[in-house]
Scaffold this active site. Structure first.
Site, PDB file in Angstrom:
ATOM      1  N   GLY A 159       0.857  -1.200   0.000  1.00  0.00           N
ATOM      2  CA  GLY A 159       0.000   0.000   0.000  1.00  0.00           C
ATOM      3  C   GLY A 159       0.883   1.236   0.000  1.00  0.00           C
ATOM      4  O   GLY A 159       2.032   1.213  -0.435  1.00  0.00           O
ATOM      5  N   ARG A 160       0.322   2.313   0.544  1.00  0.00           N
ATOM      6  CA  ARG A 160       1.053   3.590   0.515  1.00  0.00           C
ATOM      7  C   ARG A 160       2.383   3.483   1.248  1.00  0.00           C
ATOM      8  O   ARG A 160       3.415   3.977   0.767  1.00  0.00           O
ATOM      9  CB  ARG A 160       0.229   4.677   1.200  1.00  0.00           C
ATOM     10  N   ILE A 161       2.384   2.854   2.418  1.00  0.00           N
ATOM     11  CA  ILE A 161       3.614   2.811   3.224  1.00  0.00           C
ATOM     12  C   ILE A 161       4.622   1.869   2.574  1.00  0.00           C
ATOM     13  O   ILE A 161       5.819   2.189   2.482  1.00  0.00           O
ATOM     14  CB  ILE A 161       3.294   2.401   4.682  1.00  0.00           C
ATOM     15  N   ARG A 182      -1.852  -8.445  -2.204  1.00  0.00           N
ATOM     16  CA  ARG A 182      -3.070  -9.083  -2.708  1.00  0.00           C
ATOM     17  C   ARG A 182      -3.284  -8.739  -4.178  1.00  0.00           C
ATOM     18  O   ARG A 182      -3.613  -9.568  -4.980  1.00  0.00           O
ATOM     19  CB  ARG A 182      -4.282  -8.599  -1.902  1.00  0.00           C
ATOM     20  N   ILE A 241       6.376  -3.660  11.016  1.00  0.00           N
ATOM     21  CA  ILE A 241       5.834  -2.374  11.476  1.00  0.00           C
ATOM     22  C   ILE A 241       4.331  -2.328  11.221  1.00  0.00           C
ATOM     23  O   ILE A 241       3.729  -1.257  11.271  1.00  0.00           O
ATOM     24  CB  ILE A 241       6.518  -1.166  10.777  1.00  0.00           C
ATOM     25  N   ALA A 242       3.739  -3.494  10.923  1.00  0.00           N
ATOM     26  CA  ALA A 242       2.326  -3.500  10.513  1.00  0.00           C
ATOM     27  C   ALA A 242       1.406  -3.640  11.732  1.00  0.00           C
ATOM     28  O   ALA A 242       0.887  -2.642  12.239  1.00  0.00           O
ATOM     29  CB  ALA A 242       2.097  -4.608   9.514  1.00  0.00           C
ATOM     30  N   ARG A 243       1.221  -4.851  12.189  1.00  0.00           N
ATOM     31  CA  ARG A 243       0.392  -5.112  13.362  1.00  0.00           C
ATOM     32  C   ARG A 243       0.910  -6.360  14.045  1.00  0.00           C
ATOM     33  O   ARG A 243       1.370  -7.296  13.383  1.00  0.00           O
ATOM     34  CB  ARG A 243      -1.073  -5.380  12.965  1.00  0.00           C
ATOM     35  N   GLU A 272      -0.011  -6.521  22.505  1.00  0.00           N
ATOM     36  CA  GLU A 272       0.709  -5.380  23.065  1.00  0.00           C
ATOM     37  C   GLU A 272      -0.233  -4.539  23.942  1.00  0.00           C
ATOM     38  O   GLU A 272      -1.435  -4.540  23.699  1.00  0.00           O
ATOM     39  CB  GLU A 272       1.314  -4.520  21.936  1.00  0.00           C
ATOM     40  N   HIS A 290       5.661   0.313  19.364  1.00  0.00           N
ATOM     41  CA  HIS A 290       4.627   0.798  18.433  1.00  0.00           C
ATOM     42  C   HIS A 290       4.752   2.317  18.215  1.00  0.00           C
ATOM     43  O   HIS A 290       3.832   3.073  18.520  1.00  0.00           O
ATOM     44  CB  HIS A 290       3.223   0.437  18.937  1.00  0.00           C
ATOM     45  N   ILE A 291       5.894   2.725  17.663  1.00  0.00           N
ATOM     46  CA  ILE A 291       6.162   4.156  17.490  1.00  0.00           C
ATOM     47  C   ILE A 291       6.449   4.543  16.034  1.00  0.00           C
ATOM     48  O   ILE A 291       7.002   5.608  15.780  1.00  0.00           O
ATOM     49  CB  ILE A 291       7.349   4.612  18.378  1.00  0.00           C
TER      50      ILE A 291
HETATM   51  C1  GLV Z   1      -0.521   2.724  13.675  1.00  0.00           C
HETATM   52  O1  GLV Z   1      -0.210   1.602  13.921  1.00  0.00           O
HETATM   53  C2  GLV Z   1      -1.526   3.058  12.731  1.00  0.00           C
HETATM   54  O2  GLV Z   1      -2.261   2.166  12.263  1.00  0.00           O
HETATM   55  O3  GLV Z   1      -1.646   4.243  12.404  1.00  0.00           O
END
Ligand code: GLV
Length: 330
Positions: A159-161, A182, A241-243, A272, A290-291
């Site tokens: 996606g964007r990130i 996907r 860095i997702a979830r 978390e 989660h930063i």
């Molecule tokens: C952070 O985890 C967000 O989804 O913005």
């Protein structure tokens, strides 16, 4: 003439004062200044009589809450991810959901890259060694890690990130970028990003550094577990860095301990703020709380966008970043 009472909303977690001030121009605003996460029952209680709520990933908006809060019209998540929202249940209840895309893309991609670098170059492991007073001589192979420049960057979720990370890797670090998603990107975007679409298996097998940037869902739960890690190169690194929940943390800790992959960098964890205890005892993992989107400018922009969604919807019936726009059209 008596002034009409303003509609009431809740801001479920502490946010910047200027955002509260903007909301107070339109609403009676209940705040959570202690910033202690509300239990589902407390959230339900605090939402009685409220038409809107600003949430974070810690607050769940599900069928039970919606049934108990019939006056609610909008829940604005201060996050791009929205796995804490049951969107179909919200749509069924006529409650609009919004999130905060775009404003955090570049900041989050920067952090993804920071974790790739820190993980590959053993930044925190070597700092702990130094702080512990263990550095008494220099050695040629001391904390020798893996190169980032010129290596193969694997991106799961484009996606964007993911795209912002690809751009950094290809243009900034001369990396070969491969990705799985996907849906495949348009050829023009692939060319611009210098990114090559591969199967999930090829991604696991070919990446020197694999970064996860896909949304959490039932489908992506434990998408990376023992079997997937076994397909990766023993020299590879993994960054999430997702979830939390996309990686099986116990399986990852075991793989790191046995050096089945070289190292990992994790900003998110299943359950978390608890962290799987095994992850705390392996040295070859960089752990952050989660930063990824945490710069002041970006966190302000996220809170402001959530507030703007609530203001726009409750005063003008429109939203900037709706998740279930059918609710607006209905
Ligand atoms: C952070 O985890 C967000 O989804 O913005």
């Amino acid at each position: 003439m008596a002034a009409t009472a303003k509609p009431a909303i809740l801001v479920a977690r502490a946010v910047f004062p200027e955002v509260i001030d903007a909301l107070r121009q339109h609403f009676e605003v209940d705040t959570n200044d202690d910033d202690v996460a509300l239990t589902p029952d407390e959230l339900t209680q605090r939402l009685q009589g409220k038409v809107g709520v600003l949430t974070t990933g810690s607050e769940r908006v599900d069928a039970a809450l919606l049934a108990a809060c019939p006056q609610l019209r909008i829940a604005a998540n201060i996050a791009v991810g929205f796995n804490n929202f049951d969107v179909p249940a919200m749509t069924a209840a006529g409650v609009l959901g919004t999130n905060t895309p775009d404003v955090l893309t570049e900041t989050t991609a920067d952090f993804g890259f920071a974790l790739i670098m820190a993980t590959a170059r053993r930044l925190t492991e070597s700092e702990h060694f130094l702080r512990a007073g263990q550095w008494n001589k220099w050695a040629l192979d001391m904390f020798a890690g893996a190169d980032v420049h010129g290596s193969t960057l694997g991106i799961l979720g484009m996606g964007r990130i993911g795209q912002a990370i690809a751009r950094r890797g290809a243009l900034g670090f001369g990396m070969k970028v491969i990705y799985h998603n996907r849906s495949r990107l348009d050829a023009g975007i692939e060319t611009e990003l210098r990114a090559r679409y591969v199967s999930r298996d090829q991604l696991l097998q070919q990446a020197d550094h694999l970064i996860l940037v896909l949304p959490y869902s039932a489908e992506s739960h434990h998408a990376i577990g023992a079997a997937e890690i076994a397909r990766m190169k023993p020299t590879a690194t993994l960054v999430n860095i997702a979830r939390g929940g996309i990686v099986d943390d116990a399986a990852l800790a075991a793989a790191l301990r046995d050096r089945r992959i070289a190292a990992a960098g994790l900003d998110v964890f299943e359950g978390e703020p608890k962290v799987h205890p095994d992850l705390l005892t392996v040295p070859n993992v960089v752990l952050t709380p989660h930063i990824a989107s945490a710069t002041l400018a970006t966190r302000r922009a996220m809170a402001q966008l959530a507030a703007d969604n609530v203001i726009a919807y409750l005063t003008e019936g429109r939203a900037l970043t709706p998740l279930n726009p059918d609710v607006i059209r209905a």
